[in-house]
Structure formats: C-alpha cells, structure tokens
Design an enzyme around this catalytic site. Sequence first.
Site, PDB file in Angstrom:
ATOM      1  N   GLU A  67      -0.902  -6.734  10.396  1.00 47.15           N
ATOM      2  CA  GLU A  67      -0.627  -5.991   9.108  1.00 47.15           C
ATOM      3  C   GLU A  67       0.176  -5.133   8.965  1.00 47.15           C
ATOM      4  OE1 GLU A  67      -4.011  -3.133   8.068  1.00 47.15           O
ATOM      5  OE2 GLU A  67      -4.275  -4.284   6.388  1.00 47.15           O
ATOM      6  N   TYR A  93       3.031  -5.070   0.923  1.00 47.61           N
ATOM      7  CA  TYR A  93       1.855  -5.134   1.951  1.00 47.61           C
ATOM      8  C   TYR A  93       1.819  -6.609   2.443  1.00 47.61           C
ATOM      9  CZ  TYR A  93      -2.831  -6.160   3.887  1.00 47.61           C
ATOM     10  OH  TYR A  93      -3.717  -6.223   4.719  1.00 47.61           O
TER      11      TYR A  93
END
Length: 397
Positions: A206, A118
Amino acid sequence: MNVHEYQGKEILAQFGVGIQRGVVATTPDEAVAAAKQLTQETGTDWHVIKAQVHAGGRGKGGGVKLAKSLDEVAQISDDIIGMQLVTPQTTAEGKKVHQVLVAEDVYYPGDSEPKEFYISVLLNRATGRNMIMYSTEGGMDIETVAEQTPELIFTEEIDPTVGLIPFQARKVAFNLGLSGTAFKGMTKFVTALYKAYVGADAALFEINPVLKTSDDKIIAVDAKVTLDENALFRHPDFEAMRDIREENPTDVAAREVGLNYVALDGNVGCMVNGAGLAMATMDLIKQAGGDPANFLDVGGTADAARVEAAFRIILQDTKVKAILINIFGGIVRCDRVAQGIVDAYKNMGDAINVPIIVRLQGTNADIAKELIDASGLEVQSAILFQEAADKVQAVLQ
Ligand code: GDP
Ligand code: MN
C-alpha cells in the site's frame, strides 16, 4: 509479516520502483549523519523525519515532521525517538518509536502542485487474482475515500497467466489524469511495483502517497509492505527484517515453539491437532454457547513439551475461562498425548487456573481416558465431540 517503511522501500528499490530516498537512524547523532549524507546525494537541505513503527497514520499522530536544518533534524529526532506514538491505527497507549527514517524532502519548497496518489497491490479473494487498486485521492485515509467518493477508486485485475500487460499500466496512468513525462513515469512505476509484489511474494503493498513531484518524478513516499509468511523461506534477507518488538508477544512465543496460533476474542481456549479439526472445534464451542479464544494447531507431535508450551500460550490470555483439548489420535497415539497432558499439567502446577476438558478420539482412546481419569487432576475427559462440548458449556455456566 509486516515490515517497517524503510525496509518496504528497500524492497521496492530492489525491483526498480522509484522511492523517496532515506536512511534509518536510532539516535539524533545518527539522524544528523544521515541528513548530511542525503544532502550530498540529493542536493536538498530539507529532510523529513519519520517515526518507524508498524502502524499508519503517523503523520496525524506527530510522527512525521519536516526539518529545515541540521539543528532541526537533531531536535525532531530527539523528540520522536523514544516517544509513544499514538495514531488512528494504534491503541490509545500507542507504540514506542525505536528508530526514525531520515528522508529527502520531496515536496520541494515553493512547489505549487505536488500531486499525491494512492496505489495498492493486493489479492482479490473473490476472484483469486491480484489487483492494483488506485485513486487520485492520495495522502488521505483510503477508507474515507471509499465511503465518501467510491467513484474515485479504480481497480485493475491481473490475469496470472500473462501478468500485468503494458496496456493496464498505461490505463492506470491515464485514469490518474497524467500526461507526458509523468504518464511515462507512472507506467514505469506501476510495472515495477507489480514486479516487486510478485517477486517479493508480498501479501499487500500500500503506497500512500505515491507522489508526482513538480519536475514529474513518480516516487513512493510511504510504503506499507506485508510479506507472505509462508514464502519467507525463499527470502532469507526479508526474514531478517522481522522486528519482534512490533509483534504481539504471544504470537512470537507461539512461532518460536512452532505452534500455529491465532488469538481471537472469546473465552474458551482451544488446543487441537490439525487445522480442520481446530476449525470444527471452534464451531462446536460456538454451538455450545461459548466463544473460542483462539485457534491453535499443536501439529502432529502433541508431547508434554508442546502441550505445556500450548497451555502457557493459551493462558496468557486472561479472557480464557476454560480450555478444550481436542485431539484425534491417528499416527500419534491418544495415550501418549494423554500422558503429555498429565505431565504438562503436573509440571505447571498452579499456573493452570481454569477447568480443562479433554477429548481424545482414535488409537488407544479408551486407555487415554483411563489415564486422565486416574491422574487425579482436575481434567474432565470425553470421547465424543458432543460430550466435550456439553462439558464446556457446563463449566461456563
Ligand atoms: P503516514 O501518516 O503514516 O501515512 O505517513 P506518510 O509517510 O504517508 O507521511 C505522512 C505525510 O507526511 C504525507 O502524506 C505527506 O503529506 C507528508 N510528507 C511525507 N514526506 C514528506 C516530505 O518529504 N516533505 C514534506 N513536506 N512532507 C512530507
Ligand atoms: Mn501514508
């Protein structure tokens, strides 16, 4: 402004960030053509079909599927295009899918060790600096990781005067447990990603997941990209990426007439000139026992056309039980605004079905009050702020 995954990946690629390659399609035929083209470019026969909507969690909702043949590409695209996709991030009603991204399969068949990370880039409002937030726990819902294993989330803050320094990019790769080619690939990825964030005037990147393939390539498999609305004038090509089908219709209407509008949960609609006064008005409504239904700055020219547009936007919200108009007449004279309100009100007739309280203060405030009181319309006028708040409270009882 949010953009679709395929557009976000285009922006990333412009800045040299490695991405999972793909082509957008609006029909199954286009999807098959896209798959053929990708097979020529990448050599892989497998493709992943991804619903393009402004919401995450698409995988969980059945909006991301693997196709192992062209027949499957056609079949899956046909299923996904036109569906109402419900994900943990949409309402129960879901979002209609107008297009899919046909992407190369990057989780190679037989790959025992694809690794998902991530990585996001965002502004840390507490320190006023951009930061890179990253975790070894990619592919998962990051809120869950933050709750259950916060020690697995790292942050790296960037000094705006020097930008991302090479040491920081290496630290990210190190903390993600990489070595060799993948380590180098990750430092390159992070460096390009930060360059893209600044260069695109983004408000949020993101990337979940960032994938390390078994042959040690580092690529963005997903991309949530939010661009700074206030910087869009510098990027006409990004402005063209706006998909109003994904946006709240009231927000779109407000933007078209140039009103600064933010919907809130309360029951008192607000129409105010100036952002500071709008904030103060919202506080006052709260104090009077109401709850603001919106923030709305009509700007400097509160003429009949703008006031009418503002009325219509506020009244689209069925929670609104009263409207408070709070105008300070500095350069704009109160009597002109009052005339605008009266004209707009008359023009709208029955469309206005809630009590209206108007407070006009400043140049020609007394003439404005007379104008409103003499109009015969169901508008209550006030000159003092507190008087207006009391009137709002009274109509809500
Ligand atoms: P999200 O669910 O909206 O976050 O969409 P993502 O783009 O993150 O995709 C969801 C999941 O689909 C990813 O976490 C991967 O596990 C899977 N996925 C994405 N691309 C591929 C691919 O090329 N091949 C395979 N087999 N799975 C993929
Ligand atoms: Mn994702």
